[in-house]
Design a protein around this motif. Structure first.
Motif, PDB file in Angstrom:
ATOM      1  N   GLY A 226     -78.852 -13.561 -42.743  1.00 19.02           N
ATOM      2  CA  GLY A 226     -79.734 -14.575 -42.194  1.00 19.02           C
ATOM      3  C   GLY A 226     -80.597 -15.199 -43.276  1.00 19.02           C
ATOM      4  N   ARG A 227     -81.080 -16.375 -42.979  1.00 20.15           N
ATOM      5  CA  ARG A 227     -81.968 -17.103 -43.882  1.00 20.15           C
ATOM      6  C   ARG A 227     -83.002 -17.821 -43.044  1.00 20.15           C
ATOM      7  NH1 ARG A 227     -81.290 -17.145 -49.227  1.00 20.15           N
ATOM      8  NH2 ARG A 227     -79.260 -16.492 -49.865  1.00 20.15           N
TER       9      ARG A 227
ATOM     10  N   GLY B 137     -79.064 -24.507 -37.843  1.00 19.68           N
ATOM     11  CA  GLY B 137     -78.369 -25.610 -38.491  1.00 19.68           C
ATOM     12  C   GLY B 137     -78.497 -25.467 -39.984  1.00 19.68           C
ATOM     13  N   TYR B 138     -77.436 -25.741 -40.696  1.00 19.87           N
ATOM     14  CA  TYR B 138     -77.403 -25.618 -42.159  1.00 19.87           C
ATOM     15  C   TYR B 138     -77.072 -26.960 -42.785  1.00 19.87           C
ATOM     16  CZ  TYR B 138     -77.386 -20.479 -42.228  1.00 19.87           C
ATOM     17  OH  TYR B 138     -77.717 -19.155 -42.115  1.00 19.87           O
ATOM     18  N   GLU B 139     -77.437 -27.076 -44.036  1.00 17.39           N
ATOM     19  CA  GLU B 139     -77.053 -28.214 -44.846  1.00 17.39           C
ATOM     20  C   GLU B 139     -76.447 -27.632 -46.123  1.00 17.39           C
ATOM     21  OE1 GLU B 139     -79.558 -32.006 -45.306  1.00 17.39           O
ATOM     22  OE2 GLU B 139     -80.079 -30.742 -47.036  1.00 17.39           O
ATOM     23  N   PHE B 140     -75.196 -27.957 -46.374  1.00 19.56           N
ATOM     24  CA  PHE B 140     -74.504 -27.481 -47.565  1.00 19.56           C
ATOM     25  C   PHE B 140     -74.460 -28.590 -48.599  1.00 19.56           C
ATOM     26  CE2 PHE B 140     -73.247 -24.475 -44.459  1.00 19.56           C
ATOM     27  CZ  PHE B 140     -72.985 -23.311 -45.150  1.00 19.56           C
TER      28      PHE B 140
ATOM     29  N   GLU C  29     -72.242 -33.652 -52.758  1.00 23.35           N
ATOM     30  CA  GLU C  29     -72.096 -34.127 -51.384  1.00 23.35           C
ATOM     31  C   GLU C  29     -72.881 -33.221 -50.440  1.00 23.35           C
ATOM     32  OE1 GLU C  29     -68.640 -34.889 -48.001  1.00 23.35           O
ATOM     33  OE2 GLU C  29     -68.046 -34.268 -50.016  1.00 23.35           O
ATOM     34  N   VAL C  30     -73.664 -33.821 -49.541  1.00 27.73           N
ATOM     35  CA  VAL C  30     -74.437 -33.062 -48.548  1.00 27.73           C
ATOM     36  C   VAL C  30     -73.653 -33.060 -47.243  1.00 27.73           C
ATOM     37  CG1 VAL C  30     -76.588 -32.945 -47.255  1.00 27.73           C
ATOM     38  CG2 VAL C  30     -76.613 -33.628 -49.659  1.00 27.73           C
ATOM     39  N   VAL C  31     -73.430 -31.844 -46.693  1.00 26.79           N
ATOM     40  CA  VAL C  31     -72.634 -31.688 -45.479  1.00 26.79           C
ATOM     41  C   VAL C  31     -73.430 -30.879 -44.464  1.00 26.79           C
ATOM     42  CG1 VAL C  31     -70.467 -30.804 -44.524  1.00 26.79           C
ATOM     43  CG2 VAL C  31     -70.523 -31.665 -46.879  1.00 26.79           C
ATOM     44  N   PRO C  32     -73.833 -31.477 -43.330  1.00 23.59           N
ATOM     45  CA  PRO C  32     -74.508 -30.691 -42.296  1.00 23.59           C
ATOM     46  C   PRO C  32     -73.488 -29.851 -41.515  1.00 23.59           C
ATOM     47  CG  PRO C  32     -74.334 -32.988 -41.614  1.00 23.59           C
ATOM     48  CD  PRO C  32     -73.752 -32.897 -42.999  1.00 23.59           C
ATOM     49  N   VAL C  33     -73.882 -28.627 -41.175  1.00 20.89           N
ATOM     50  CA  VAL C  33     -73.003 -27.738 -40.411  1.00 20.89           C
ATOM     51  C   VAL C  33     -73.839 -27.081 -39.319  1.00 20.89           C
ATOM     52  CG1 VAL C  33     -71.432 -25.767 -40.488  1.00 20.89           C
ATOM     53  CG2 VAL C  33     -71.552 -27.326 -42.440  1.00 20.89           C
ATOM     54  N   ALA C  34     -73.467 -27.312 -38.082  1.00 23.14           N
ATOM     55  CA  ALA C  34     -74.193 -26.782 -36.922  1.00 23.14           C
ATOM     56  C   ALA C  34     -73.644 -25.419 -36.510  1.00 23.14           C
ATOM     57  CB  ALA C  34     -74.064 -27.759 -35.757  1.00 23.14           C
ATOM     58  N   ALA C  35     -74.413 -24.714 -35.692  1.00 19.51           N
ATOM     59  CA  ALA C  35     -73.967 -23.426 -35.154  1.00 19.51           C
ATOM     60  C   ALA C  35     -72.634 -23.617 -34.445  1.00 19.51           C
ATOM     61  CB  ALA C  35     -75.011 -22.862 -34.200  1.00 19.51           C
ATOM     62  N   GLY C  36     -71.719 -22.692 -34.699  1.00 20.16           N
ATOM     63  CA  GLY C  36     -70.393 -22.756 -34.099  1.00 20.16           C
ATOM     64  C   GLY C  36     -69.359 -23.429 -34.986  1.00 20.16           C
ATOM     65  N   ALA C  37     -69.792 -24.031 -36.088  1.00 26.21           N
ATOM     66  CA  ALA C  37     -68.870 -24.709 -37.005  1.00 26.21           C
ATOM     67  C   ALA C  37     -68.734 -23.917 -38.296  1.00 26.21           C
ATOM     68  CB  ALA C  37     -69.360 -26.121 -37.297  1.00 26.21           C
ATOM     69  N   SER C  38     -67.685 -24.228 -39.045  1.00 25.58           N
ATOM     70  CA  SER C  38     -67.415 -23.556 -40.318  1.00 25.58           C
ATOM     71  C   SER C  38     -67.217 -24.585 -41.411  1.00 25.58           C
ATOM     72  CB  SER C  38     -66.146 -22.702 -40.211  1.00 25.58           C
ATOM     73  OG  SER C  38     -66.281 -21.718 -39.222  1.00 25.58           O
TER      74      SER C  38
ATOM     75  N   VAL D 192     -81.067 -23.635 -44.618  1.00 23.88           N
ATOM     76  CA  VAL D 192     -81.265 -23.775 -43.177  1.00 23.88           C
ATOM     77  C   VAL D 192     -82.132 -25.008 -42.964  1.00 23.88           C
ATOM     78  CG1 VAL D 192     -82.268 -22.719 -41.115  1.00 23.88           C
ATOM     79  CG2 VAL D 192     -81.077 -21.296 -42.794  1.00 23.88           C
ATOM     80  N   ILE D 193     -81.722 -25.881 -42.046  1.00 21.01           N
ATOM     81  CA  ILE D 193     -82.512 -27.080 -41.762  1.00 21.01           C
ATOM     82  C   ILE D 193     -83.108 -27.055 -40.360  1.00 21.01           C
ATOM     83  CG2 ILE D 193     -81.375 -28.539 -43.458  1.00 21.01           C
ATOM     84  CD1 ILE D 193     -79.683 -29.703 -41.168  1.00 21.01           C
ATOM     85  N   SER D 194     -82.749 -26.068 -39.575  1.00 15.51           N
ATOM     86  CA  SER D 194     -83.320 -25.940 -38.234  1.00 15.51           C
ATOM     87  C   SER D 194     -84.686 -25.253 -38.317  1.00 15.51           C
ATOM     88  CB  SER D 194     -82.378 -25.146 -37.327  1.00 15.51           C
ATOM     89  OG  SER D 194     -82.097 -23.887 -37.880  1.00 15.51           O
ATOM     90  N   PRO D 195     -85.544 -25.453 -37.312  1.00 14.93           N
ATOM     91  CA  PRO D 195     -86.879 -24.848 -37.363  1.00 14.93           C
ATOM     92  C   PRO D 195     -86.871 -23.319 -37.283  1.00 14.93           C
ATOM     93  CG  PRO D 195     -86.564 -26.028 -35.297  1.00 14.93           C
ATOM     94  CD  PRO D 195     -85.358 -26.295 -36.145  1.00 14.93           C
TER      95      PRO D 195
END
Length: 94
Positions: free
Chosen positions: A17-18, A42-45, A50-59, A72-75
């Motif tokens: 976790g982060r 929610g994460y931002e890679f 290149e910036v790629v947002p990745v939401a929960a449930g995605a890889s 992590v970009i979510s609160p």
């Protein structure tokens, strides 16, 4: 992150976790690819500029040799499952 002892051909995955806004430094894995599955938050890679947002449930697939980091970009907290290529993971966790 958890350090694991394993044989190079074993399947290896680790869950960690982060919290916003911590992130690992930009780094490169020279010998192994990674797949990161976002479990929570929610994460931002960042992959080689290149910036790629990745939401929960995605890889996301992180190919070897490509500089990357994430945050992590979510609160709330974020949680992900990281799976390095088991054929080449011998050096990733040492």
């Amino acid at each position: 992150m958890y350090a694991l002892q394993h044989e190079p051909r074993d399947q290896v995955a680790f869950d960690h976790g982060r919290h916003y806004p911590t992130r690992p430094p930009v780094h490169v894995h020279h010998n192994e690819d990674e797949v990161i599955h976002v479990i929570e938050g929610g994460y931002e890679f960042w992959l080689d500029g290149e910036v790629v947002p990745v939401a929960a449930g995605a890889s996301i697939f992180l190919p070897r040799g490509v500089p990357h980091t994430f945050r992590v970009i979510s609160p709330g907290p974020g949680r992900n499952l990281t799976t390095p290529d088991p054929r080449r993971a011998g050096g990733i966790l040492r």
